[in-house]
Scaffold this active site. Structure first.
Site, short mmCIF file in Angstrom:
data_model
loop_
_atom_site.label_atom_id
_atom_site.label_comp_id
_atom_site.label_asym_id
_atom_site.label_seq_id
_atom_site.Cartn_x
_atom_site.Cartn_y
_atom_site.Cartn_z
N ARG A 168 0.87 -1.17 0.00
CA ARG A 168 0.00 0.00 0.00
C ARG A 168 0.91 1.22 0.00
NH1 ARG A 168 -1.36 2.22 4.79
NH2 ARG A 168 -1.94 0.59 6.23
N HIS A 184 -3.51 4.33 5.21
CA HIS A 184 -4.70 3.47 5.27
C HIS A 184 -5.89 4.20 4.68
CE1 HIS A 184 -7.82 0.78 6.50
NE2 HIS A 184 -8.44 1.80 7.04
N TYR A 219 3.03 4.81 12.15
CA TYR A 219 3.35 3.43 12.52
C TYR A 219 4.33 2.78 11.55
CZ TYR A 219 -0.30 3.17 8.98
OH TYR A 219 -1.02 3.37 7.83
C1 TPP Z 1 -15.68 -5.77 11.11
C2 TPP Z 1 -14.80 -4.59 10.97
N1 TPP Z 1 -13.87 -4.34 11.92
C3 TPP Z 1 -13.06 -3.27 11.82
C4 TPP Z 1 -13.15 -2.42 10.76
C5 TPP Z 1 -12.26 -1.20 10.68
N2 TPP Z 1 -11.24 -1.36 9.66
C6 TPP Z 1 -11.43 -0.88 8.41
S1 TPP Z 1 -10.16 -1.24 7.41
C7 TPP Z 1 -9.34 -2.05 8.63
C8 TPP Z 1 -8.03 -2.69 8.33
C9 TPP Z 1 -8.18 -3.71 7.28
O1 TPP Z 1 -6.97 -4.32 7.02
P1 TPP Z 1 -6.86 -5.34 5.84
O2 TPP Z 1 -7.98 -6.33 5.89
O3 TPP Z 1 -5.50 -5.88 5.86
O4 TPP Z 1 -7.12 -4.45 4.54
P2 TPP Z 1 -6.31 -3.16 4.04
O5 TPP Z 1 -6.92 -1.97 4.68
O6 TPP Z 1 -4.90 -3.36 4.41
O7 TPP Z 1 -6.55 -3.13 2.56
C10 TPP Z 1 -10.06 -2.02 9.83
C11 TPP Z 1 -9.61 -2.58 11.09
C12 TPP Z 1 -14.16 -2.69 9.80
N3 TPP Z 1 -14.35 -1.88 8.74
N4 TPP Z 1 -14.95 -3.77 9.92
#
Ligand code: TPP
Lengths: 328, 342
Positions: free
Chosen positions: A248, A252, A260
């Site tokens: 990425r 985020h 971080y």
């Molecule tokens: C059930 C749920 N828990 C927490 C979140 C908050 N949240 C949104 S994105 C994220 C991180 C996701 O990481 P990853 O699955 O690795 O995807 P990336 O963002 O790295 O593409 C979190 C914790 C959410 N949207 N849904």
């Protein structure tokens, strides 16, 4: 299964489209939000999750799909949507909250739905997996062709839904492929801090399905692994899990200070940017010239610019339209 | 507040973090877990500074595994710990609600009171910044409806600190719902009136006690979080028209301070409830029926100003139109007046 020259050019083109789309969104997103960053303001309000760097996952998988195949994506959906052939004008208008958007402005960036190409996504982590399995079940029951692909992040592989859907898909031998985009971060939490095993592809074994790990954020390697998995699904032999090492290049979400990240990580990632790498490969393999490239870049950029112009020029819906489409 | 008190205005986010830090200092059993609560300090800032002070054993980032860590909070609490867990957005409750309402909320009862479950579950609510239908809900009533857990929802930093302290010290599960637009995070737009003086020392705001935040005699406006601020603004406009509105900040949804609401409505004879949660089957209905059940004679039919029964739309034109506002409260009051004179 090696990609043909045409397939490679298709992948390259869609990576360019996606990258320029995201860079454009990034710039426009900041309009009206500064000097003091305010998420609610500007032509694109709300959260914004960009996919710069993750293009290989989208193109390597979607190169094998057609409009009838089903894709469910995540809160970071644009690159996958573009590769799946989602209507770019209407997707852009949706992100701008316009009446001409895919849902008329009801869904927004995290809830892009395009029924014409069987694409949807969700802001809830791992929740696209169930619908993908359901679409695969429906196809199996109706003896219809087509596969379903669920995209997820490596963070999502720790959700209950991940484990339940893998098992269900395997027990029922459904034509579905699970694709993990491992960008090493779930917001601020590193993969190593959230996941006890090194490779999520190993988890496939626990559910009785093949698991492939694709290193190097390489679209050609993704193409090969995805091709095998999708063919297997089309042959009725059941699901597979693919884990792709990706990066990425953005935060985020926009506004993320990325405190971080270890020092120097971003620079190292930019040095490995998959787009110049593929360009160099095309040059070495097929004599892709600078003028070929300039022409393609111009064409892709113009396509995106026109989608953005469409979105900007479109009207907002009437406020009362909020009450429509709850039931149809 | 005495003249000698030094003004120390804090945001809700900082007030929450301060309360947690103070309780962690005096009670080793208090710990915090959730997504991004560690080095990031929580995406809404309510655990900022805790990781630096207490380290990653007591302030722990979790995987995105809500069912696991909600269930674990119940288990740890039953074994003598006092966990504070964060569900980042209340909208995500769907992935882990079983652990909340079938375990956290019921185990005390199932154990005949032998096994208390002292968990604080903090979670963000509210919209208004175009984050779409999965990140903008309030869902107050969903949590308040199921017995066994206390539910609080502060509208300002003073109450947030006091309610957090009370919640941590409480032996029961407490759901702490904080509205994003009141957190005092610049990037979400901020309700300035939520940033108020907060004493440095620890104190409790009792759970289950509403507050009269503005006295009045013509109409009672009952608000929850953002609704309180809309109510206060509407009251100022109504005052210019010679109408005196009393504003009640519910602060706690469970237990519900029906007495304070009743006393106010008995005085004013008119009732408007303002809730950013959905219109139907919600806290607004609960409050209005609580008043109706007591046979209070009203001068006009009670009104609710709440979110229409639609998923929350993304585009600002639709979302802003659908949200409660001071203007809608005034319109509700005008509607009551018309019905009265008929
Ligand atoms: C059930 C749920 N828990 C927490 C979140 C908050 N949240 C949104 S994105 C994220 C991180 C996701 O990481 P990853 O699955 O690795 O995807 P990336 O963002 O790295 O593409 C979190 C914790 C959410 N949207 N849904």
């Amino acid at each position: 299964m090696k990609p043909s020259k045409e397939q490679q050019l298709w992948m390259y083109e869609h990576m360019l489209l996606s990258r320029y789309f995201e860079e454009s969104i990034e710039t426009i997103y900041m309009e009206g939000k500064t000097p003091a960053f305010n998420m609610a303001k500007g032509p694109i309000p709300g959260e914004m999750h960009l996919s710069n760097g993750q293009e290989p996952c989208a193109v390597g998988v979607c190169a094998h799909l057609n409009a009838a195949d089903v894709v469910t994506s995540t809160h970071r959906p644009h690159h996958v949507a573009i590769a799946k052939g989602v209507d770019l004008d209407r997707m852009t208008a949706e992100i701008f909250g316009k009446k001409t958007g895919l849902s008329g402005g009801r869904g927004g960036h995290m809830h892009i739905f395009d029924a014409a190409v069987n694409f949807s996504c969700s802001g809830i982590i791992a929740q696209g997996m169930g619908p993908a399995v359901g679409a695969a079940l429906s196809r199996q029951m109706q003896q219809k062709d087509g596969v379903a692909v669920a995209f997820l992040g490596e963070g999502a592989a720790n959700q209950g839904a991940f484990h339940e859907t893998l098992n269900l898909a395997a027990v029922w031998k459904l034509p579905v492929v699970f694709v993990i985009e491992d960008n090493a971060w779930g917001i601020s939490v590193s993969k190593s801090a959230s996941t006890a095993i090194e490779r999520n592809s190993q988890r496939a074994a626990a559910y009785g399905m093949p698991g492939h790990f694709v290193p190097g954020n390489d679209p050609l390697a993704v193409f090969e692994a995805a091709g095998e998995a999708i063919e297997r699904a089309r042959r009725g032999e059941g699901p597979s899990l693919i884990e792709i090492e990706t990066y990425r290049l953005a935060g985020h979400f926009m506004g993320d200070a990325e405190g971080y990240r270890p020092e120097g990580e971003k620079d190292a990632l930019f040095a490995k940017d998959p787009i110049p790498k593929l360009r160099a490969h095309l040059h070495a393999q097929y004599g892709w010239t600078d003028s070929d490239d300039a022409a393609l870049v111009t064409r892709c950029n113009a396509r995106v610019d026109s989608a953005i112009a469409f979105a900007r020029d479109s009207a907002y819906p009437a406020p009362e339209e909020a009450m429509e489409k709850v039931f149809v | 507040m005495t003249v000698a008190t030094k003004e120390r205005k804090l945001t809700i986010a900082r007030a929450m973090a301060e309360a947690i830090a103070q309780e962690m200092r005096i009670d080793e059993k208090v710990f915090v877990m959730g997504e991004d609560v560690g080095t990031l300090g929580g995406v809404f800032g309510n655990t900022r500074g805790l990781h630096e002070e207490f380290g990653s054993v007591r302030v722990r980032d979790t995987p995105i595994s809500e069912t696991a860590f909600m269930g674990a909070a119940v288990g740890a609490a039953s074994d003598g710990m006092r966990p504070i867990v964060e569900l980042m957005f209340v909208d995500f409750f769907g992935v882990c609600f079983d652990a909340i309402y079938n375990l956290m909320a019921k185990n005390t009862y199932f154990s005949g009171g032998e096994t208390p479950v002292p968990v604080v579950l903090m979670t963000s609510t509210g919209g208004g910044y175009s984050d779409g239908g999965q990140h903008s809900q309030c869902l107050h009533a969903t949590f308040a409806h199921l017995p066994g857990m206390k539910v609080v929802a502060p509208s300002n930093a003073y109450d947030a600190k006091g309610l957090m302290t009370a919640a941590i010290r409480d032996n029961n599960p407490v759901i702490f719902m904080f509205h994003k637009a009141l957190q005092g995070m610049g990037w979400l737009g901020t309700e300035k009136d939520a940033i108020v003086h907060v004493p440095e020392e620890a104190y409790e705001v009792p759970i289950g006690k509403a507050a009269i935040v503005r006295e009045g005699s013509d109409v009672t406006i009952v608000g929850i979080t953002s609704g309180v601020h809309h109510g206060l603004k509407a009251a100022r406009t109504l005052a210019e028209r010679g109408i005196s509105a009393e504003v009640v900040d519910l602060r706690s949804l469970v237990p519900l301070d029906r007495d304070t609401v009743l006393a106010s409505v008995r005085k004013t004879g008119r009732l408007i409830v303002v809730d950013e949660d959905y219109h139907s089957y919600g806290m607004s209905a609960e409050i209005i029926s609580s008043v109706a059940e007591q046979g209070v004679t009203l001068k006009a039919p009670p009104q609710r100003v709440a979110y229409p029964d639609i998923p929350i739309p993304f585009t600002p034109v639709m979302e802003q139109w659908a949200l409660p506002s001071p203007e809608k409260i005034i319109a509700a009051f005008e509607k009551m007046q018309k019905m009265e004179t008929r």
